[in-house]
Write a protein that holds these residues in place. Structure first.
Motif, PDB file in Angstrom:
ATOM      1  N   ARG A   1     -10.046 -16.369   6.919  1.00  0.00           N
ATOM      2  CA  ARG A   1      -9.383 -15.279   7.638  1.00  0.00           C
ATOM      3  C   ARG A   1      -8.997 -15.635   9.068  1.00  0.00           C
ATOM      4  N   ASP A   2      -8.904 -16.936   9.356  1.00  0.00           N
ATOM      5  CA  ASP A   2      -8.293 -17.361  10.604  1.00  0.00           C
ATOM      6  C   ASP A   2      -6.787 -17.341  10.358  1.00  0.00           C
ATOM      7  N   PRO A   3      -6.067 -16.402  10.969  1.00  0.00           N
ATOM      8  CA  PRO A   3      -4.658 -16.215  10.586  1.00  0.00           C
ATOM      9  C   PRO A   3      -3.697 -17.211  11.217  1.00  0.00           C
ATOM     10  N   GLN A   4      -4.200 -18.064  12.109  1.00  0.00           N
ATOM     11  CA  GLN A   4      -3.303 -18.922  12.872  1.00  0.00           C
ATOM     12  C   GLN A   4      -3.253 -20.341  12.310  1.00  0.00           C
ATOM     13  N   ILE A   5      -2.161 -21.009  12.577  1.00  0.00           N
ATOM     14  CA  ILE A   5      -2.039 -22.448  12.331  1.00  0.00           C
ATOM     15  C   ILE A   5      -1.583 -23.073  13.643  1.00  0.00           C
TER      16      ILE A   5
ATOM     17  N   GLY B   1       1.236 -19.336  16.825  1.00  0.00           N
ATOM     18  CA  GLY B   1       0.148 -19.640  15.900  1.00  0.00           C
ATOM     19  C   GLY B   1       0.150 -18.748  14.677  1.00  0.00           C
ATOM     20  N   ARG B   2       0.407 -17.471  14.893  1.00  0.00           N
ATOM     21  CA  ARG B   2       0.388 -16.545  13.764  1.00  0.00           C
ATOM     22  C   ARG B   2       1.616 -16.750  12.867  1.00  0.00           C
ATOM     23  N   GLY B   3       2.772 -16.967  13.464  1.00  0.00           N
ATOM     24  CA  GLY B   3       3.976 -17.213  12.672  1.00  0.00           C
ATOM     25  C   GLY B   3       3.821 -18.463  11.836  1.00  0.00           C
ATOM     26  N   THR B   4       3.254 -19.479  12.447  1.00  0.00           N
ATOM     27  CA  THR B   4       3.032 -20.726  11.730  1.00  0.00           C
ATOM     28  C   THR B   4       2.076 -20.485  10.561  1.00  0.00           C
ATOM     29  N   GLY B   5       1.029 -19.708  10.827  1.00  0.00           N
ATOM     30  CA  GLY B   5       0.089 -19.358   9.762  1.00  0.00           C
ATOM     31  C   GLY B   5       0.784 -18.628   8.631  1.00  0.00           C
ATOM     32  N   ALA B   6       1.619 -17.672   8.983  1.00  0.00           N
ATOM     33  CA  ALA B   6       2.326 -16.884   7.960  1.00  0.00           C
ATOM     34  C   ALA B   6       3.273 -17.770   7.152  1.00  0.00           C
ATOM     35  N   ALA B   7       3.961 -18.691   7.823  1.00  0.00           N
ATOM     36  CA  ALA B   7       4.872 -19.590   7.102  1.00  0.00           C
ATOM     37  C   ALA B   7       4.092 -20.449   6.111  1.00  0.00           C
ATOM     38  N   VAL B   8       2.949 -20.938   6.549  1.00  0.00           N
ATOM     39  CA  VAL B   8       2.122 -21.762   5.650  1.00  0.00           C
ATOM     40  C   VAL B   8       1.666 -20.936   4.453  1.00  0.00           C
ATOM     41  N   GLN B   9       1.273 -19.691   4.710  1.00  0.00           N
ATOM     42  CA  GLN B   9       0.841 -18.841   3.594  1.00  0.00           C
ATOM     43  C   GLN B   9       1.995 -18.599   2.622  1.00  0.00           C
TER      44      GLN B   9
ATOM     45  N   LEU C   1      20.199 -17.877   6.812  1.00  0.00           N
ATOM     46  CA  LEU C   1      19.986 -19.007   5.901  1.00  0.00           C
ATOM     47  C   LEU C   1      18.950 -18.726   4.818  1.00  0.00           C
ATOM     48  N   ALA C   2      18.318 -17.568   4.885  1.00  0.00           N
ATOM     49  CA  ALA C   2      17.136 -17.339   4.043  1.00  0.00           C
ATOM     50  C   ALA C   2      17.300 -16.202   3.047  1.00  0.00           C
ATOM     51  N   ASP C   3      16.376 -16.174   2.087  1.00  0.00           N
ATOM     52  CA  ASP C   3      16.238 -15.026   1.183  1.00  0.00           C
ATOM     53  C   ASP C   3      15.129 -14.096   1.678  1.00  0.00           C
ATOM     54  N   VAL C   4      14.097 -14.721   2.237  1.00  0.00           N
ATOM     55  CA  VAL C   4      12.969 -13.962   2.785  1.00  0.00           C
ATOM     56  C   VAL C   4      12.777 -14.403   4.230  1.00  0.00           C
ATOM     57  N   VAL C   5      12.605 -13.452   5.138  1.00  0.00           N
ATOM     58  CA  VAL C   5      12.382 -13.833   6.524  1.00  0.00           C
ATOM     59  C   VAL C   5      10.992 -13.399   6.983  1.00  0.00           C
ATOM     60  N   ILE C   6      10.423 -14.228   7.826  1.00  0.00           N
ATOM     61  CA  ILE C   6       9.103 -13.951   8.407  1.00  0.00           C
ATOM     62  C   ILE C   6       9.315 -13.635   9.881  1.00  0.00           C
ATOM     63  N   LEU C   7       8.981 -12.415  10.292  1.00  0.00           N
ATOM     64  CA  LEU C   7       9.230 -11.973  11.670  1.00  0.00           C
ATOM     65  C   LEU C   7       7.900 -11.912  12.418  1.00  0.00           C
ATOM     66  N   THR C   8       7.681 -12.905  13.285  1.00  0.00           N
ATOM     67  CA  THR C   8       6.369 -13.028  13.933  1.00  0.00           C
ATOM     68  C   THR C   8       6.472 -13.355  15.423  1.00  0.00           C
ATOM     69  N   THR C   9       7.536 -12.889  16.052  1.00  0.00           N
ATOM     70  CA  THR C   9       7.630 -13.026  17.504  1.00  0.00           C
ATOM     71  C   THR C   9       6.695 -11.993  18.140  1.00  0.00           C
ATOM     72  N   PRO C  10       6.537 -12.009  19.466  1.00  0.00           N
ATOM     73  CA  PRO C  10       5.860 -10.868  20.088  1.00  0.00           C
ATOM     74  C   PRO C  10       6.536  -9.562  19.635  1.00  0.00           C
TER      75      PRO C  10
ATOM     76  N   ASN D   1     -11.308 -12.576  -1.351  1.00  0.00           N
ATOM     77  CA  ASN D   1     -11.056 -11.641  -0.253  1.00  0.00           C
ATOM     78  C   ASN D   1     -10.226 -12.362   0.806  1.00  0.00           C
ATOM     79  N   ARG D   2      -9.025 -12.754   0.425  1.00  0.00           N
ATOM     80  CA  ARG D   2      -8.183 -13.561   1.319  1.00  0.00           C
ATOM     81  C   ARG D   2      -6.891 -12.803   1.627  1.00  0.00           C
ATOM     82  N   PRO D   3      -6.988 -11.801   2.495  1.00  0.00           N
ATOM     83  CA  PRO D   3      -5.857 -10.893   2.700  1.00  0.00           C
ATOM     84  C   PRO D   3      -4.591 -11.565   3.216  1.00  0.00           C
ATOM     85  N   TYR D   4      -4.720 -12.541   4.102  1.00  0.00           N
ATOM     86  CA  TYR D   4      -3.513 -13.148   4.679  1.00  0.00           C
ATOM     87  C   TYR D   4      -2.717 -13.897   3.612  1.00  0.00           C
ATOM     88  N   GLN D   5      -3.423 -14.514   2.679  1.00  0.00           N
ATOM     89  CA  GLN D   5      -2.715 -15.184   1.598  1.00  0.00           C
ATOM     90  C   GLN D   5      -2.205 -14.159   0.590  1.00  0.00           C
ATOM     91  N   ALA D   6      -3.024 -13.149   0.312  1.00  0.00           N
ATOM     92  CA  ALA D   6      -2.664 -12.163  -0.712  1.00  0.00           C
ATOM     93  C   ALA D   6      -1.358 -11.448  -0.376  1.00  0.00           C
TER      94      ALA D   6
END
Lengths: 321, 448
Positions: free
Chosen positions: A273-277, B59-67, B126-135, B356-361
């Motif tokens: 649950r570390d949300p960052q990369i 950091g969070r956007g990068t995390g979301a992209a990886v997920q 350029l995308a089908d799905v966009v991840i919006l993770t700016t401030p 129980n992995r909500p960010y991936q789920a």
């Protein structure tokens, strides 16, 4: 060359002069930390021989606890208590280090959320949730700060110290009836860790070896480690960032998982649950049950050997968890 | 003019780059992606690939992209956008490191890396799905653009920092619905097994009727990014974004939203009013911008039930990030995944062995729906309600007044700058000592 050096550091069989060795009397002492009123109580653990692992018939035993192996352990000091946040934060929180090191050592970044999860921080609560890297970096900082070489215990040293001469499942016998007097586990903890040293110590004066927070050891986890273990000062050296071996069970464990011989392997999922990369090198978002305690080998390594140790064990595996 | 640093894009001048990118975007807008989406074909479909753009490379956007890239669908990252080249590069490296076993999922040529305030439009195209993770201050305009371009969306919470932004998101959410675009908002507790199990039992009546709710985000200090001499004021605020309300919304909005959202979720509605207190007890210097370090808000729901919400950034004080839902027959303690009766007896304990992995789920579910051409997720409304609830909390602590949800949401209050550019003035400026004015209860006013 490197292998030899590290063996020397751990075994404490030193040839030649040890620039950093201290001719300290082999008795309990309080390690002071410069510029603070924080001390770390260390107790002497005499060298000796013991049976590593558990016998086949022990209740709750898992396959990775065997085969039992007779090993000898060189003397060392061990922390009487798990490292507390009062001690750890001198490193983790720059505001608390009134006499910072001139070379500006890397410090842990603050975790995204407070990983104590409300269980308590200052006043003697065990430091928790750090990665193994975070635990080892504390040792490195403490070495720089005090000139005394501290490290995590090997798995064998940990179990030897935990047993304190006992051959039974618990340091006080085979029944878990008295466990509540010695250890915070699911049966008495209320699902939280407690201040260190509130319960009884084992025969060698070590508190909370079982339960409370589980403790990092210096070993790569290997389910077959005992079959391969060296006869003297065995250590399964790190070969990867995970899994590493954790001992002692924790506040949320059953009595069966808080025996002297219980082993646990760390897991990447401990930081799910570390949300960052990049993910935090320092903290595990999902392992509030992990902490550590310190060991000081009697024969201290030279400065060069200590640096080699940190290069091989810490720098090579940045972010080990 | 933007700063020198942001002006070049692998050797091109900023002006050339923008021109070229606009042409590129124009061309793509005419391409069949949109047409296909409107026919219910949910992705561009070439070899079954779902193309992803990351807008906001922290950091969070990068995390979301990886997920997103770790879902089982055939997903490819094709474009990235960030205000800063260094953020983008670090993010690209981070994603590459994490996807070592699936390098074919990263297809972001230099020409698809967009730096500056406007790059989001090209990346989205350029995308089908966009991840919006700016401030979060940028979320409304980015969400609106993604919806207008007909894209499926993952966006982080909060979805805005002010009521004007909320209005924009609400309007775009309606359009998203009409276009059948899946929208997932990173209020990830809704995708966390333990919370779903607790909620199920609440609905089964295990704690009876809700009588009160307590929620916390009490933690230590957070990161601060120091000012550098070469920064314009705008760049400084963008980099140290947590401490400026137009970007962050204050920590009650940026973090505590999670817990307030759980209160709303379990209650089944939004609060009607908020009254509270807050201030700067510990964190008082210029680096703390204009935000408070603590808030305590009493939210009241329609039937009179109160939710007490507290959040702090206080080092070495008791911490807790949690929710407790109290009912006539017992209480739900969310973080521990436990339900107790009023004598302390455990009525339910979440099985910690369950996944129980909500960010991936949240990504697994979104991409599964997109791949199957299903329209399943409309989280924008929930995102708006949680964000707006947190915003009225901030308005209550800042003003010292009781703030009505309905009045605030239609107020049109707008914190955004007139112009987004590195040489433009941000909406708040420091005094001669580098300090920023901050709200004072009783003096700060929102409504006459």
């Amino acid at each position: 060359m490197i292998k030899k050096t590290v063996t020397l550091v751990l075994g404490g069989i030193m040839a030649g002069t040890a620039a950093y060795s201290q001719a300290a009397p082999f008795e309990a002492y309080e390690q002071k930390i410069q510029g603070t009123d924080v001390t770390i109580k260390m107790v002497p653990i005499k060298g000796g021989e013991f049976l590593l692992g558990s016998p086949a018939g022990e209740k709750g035993r898992k396959a990775d606890e065997g085969p039992q192996k007779k090993v000898t352990i060189d003397p060392f000091w061990m922390g009487a208590y798990e490292v507390t946040f009062d001690q750890y934060d001198l490193y983790a929180d720059k505001d608390k280090d009134q006499a910072p090191l001139p070379d500006g050592m890397t410090r842990p970044s603050p975790p995204y959320i407070d990983l104590t999860l409300g269980m308590g921080k200052s006043g003697g609560y065990p430091a928790n949730s750090m990665s193994q890297y975070g635990a080892l970096m504390y040792c490195r900082w403490l070495y720089a700060k005090t000139g005394v070489f501290y490290r995590l215990p090997t798995e064998a040293e940990w179990e030897y110290a935990c047993r304190a001469g006992a051959k039974t499942a618990y340091p006080f016998g085979n029944s878990d009836a008295q466990l509540k007097d010695y250890a915070w586990t699911a049966g008495n903890s209320g699902a939280v860790y407690h201040k260190v040293g509130e319960l009884k110590p084992n025969a060698w004066g070590l508190y909370d070896m079982l339960g409370n927070v589980a403790e990092w050891t210096l070993d790569q986890y290997d389910e077959k480690a005992y079959a391969k273990a060296a006869a003297a000062n065995p250590w399964n050296k790190p070969t990867g960032k995970t899994p590493r071996t954790v001992k002692g069970g924790n506040y949320d464990d059953t009595a069966e998982n808080a025996r002297c011989a219980s082993r646990l392997q760390s897991d990447e999922a401990w930081n799910d649950r570390d949300p960052q990369i990049p993910k935090s090198k320092w903290w595990n978002a999902d392992a509030p049950f992990v902490g550590f305690r310190l060991v000081r080998p009697v024969k201290q390594p030279t400065k060069a050997e200590a640096e080699q140790f940190f290069a091989d064990v810490v720098d090579k595996f940045v972010g080990a968890r | 003019m933007e700063k020198e640093k942001a002006q070049t894009f692998h050797g091109q001048s900023r002006r050339d780059f923008v021109k070229q990118s606009s042409l590129l975007a124009g061309g793509l807008l005419a391409a069949p992606i949109i047409a296909e989406a409107s026919q219910g074909n949910y992705f561009s479909g070439a070899a079954g690939v779902i193309k992803v753009a990351l807008v906001g490379c922290g950091g969070r956007g990068t995390g979301a992209a990886v997920q997103a890239l770790k879902t089982k669908e055939n997903v490819q990252l094709v474009a990235m956008a960030d205000a800063f080249r260094d953020n983008l590069d670090k993010s690209f490296q981070g994603i590459t490191d994490e996807l070592k076993d699936k390098p074919e999922r990263i297809k972001v040529p230099e020409s698809n890396k967009f730096v500056g305030f406007d790059g989001y439009k090209q990346a989205i195209a350029l995308a089908d799905v966009v991840i919006l993770t700016t401030p979060p201050g940028f979320r409304p305009i980015h969400f609106e653009e993604a919806v207008n371009q007909g894209k499926h969306i993952f966006m982080e919470k909060p979805v805005a920092t002010d009521p004007a932004g909320i209005a924009k998101v609400l309007a775009a959410a309606e359009v998203a619905k009409s276009k059948k675009l899946n929208v997932v908002v990173g209020l990830q507790r809704h995708y966390q097994t333990s919370y779903l199990e607790l909620y199920k039992r609440l609905q089964d009546g295990i704690i009876g009727d809700i009588t009160s709710i307590q929620v916390w985000w009490n933690q230590g200090a957070l990161w601060v990014r120091p000012r550098k001499p070469e920064y314009t004021e705008m760049e400084y605020q963008m980099r140290n974004w947590y401490y400026f309300n137009w970007l962050c919304g204050d920590h009650i909005v940026e973090q505590h939203i999670h817990n307030i959202d759980v209160g709303n979720w379990f209650m089944g509605e939004t609060p009607v009013t908020a009254v509270g207190m807050g201030g700067r007890a510990i964190r008082t210097g210029p680096e703390a911008g204009e935000i408070y370090d603590h808030h305590f808000v009493e939210y009241r729901y329609k039937n009179g039930v109160v939710m007490n919400a507290q959040c702090r950034h206080w080092k070495d004080s008791v911490s807790r990030v949690d929710e407790e839902i109290v009912g006539t027959k017992g209480r739900i303690i969310c973080d521990r995944g436990v339900i107790l009766d009023h004598k302390g007896k455990t009525l339910y304990q979440f099985d910690k062995k369950l996944t129980n992995r909500p960010y991936q789920a949240e990504h697994d579910e979104l991409f599964d729906a997109v791949a199957k051409g299903q329209f399943k997720y409309q989280d924008a409304k929930r995102g708006v309600e949680a964000t707006m609830s947190a915003i009225i909390g901030r308005m209550a602590t800042y003003s010292g007044q009781s703030i009505a949800y309905d009045k605030a949401i239609t107020s049109g209050i707008n914190l955004q700058p007139a112009k987004y550019a590195f040489d433009a003035p941000p909406p708040v400026l420091p005094d001669a000592n580098g300090n920023y004015a901050y709200a004072k209860p009783g003096i700060t006013k929102y409504f006459s």
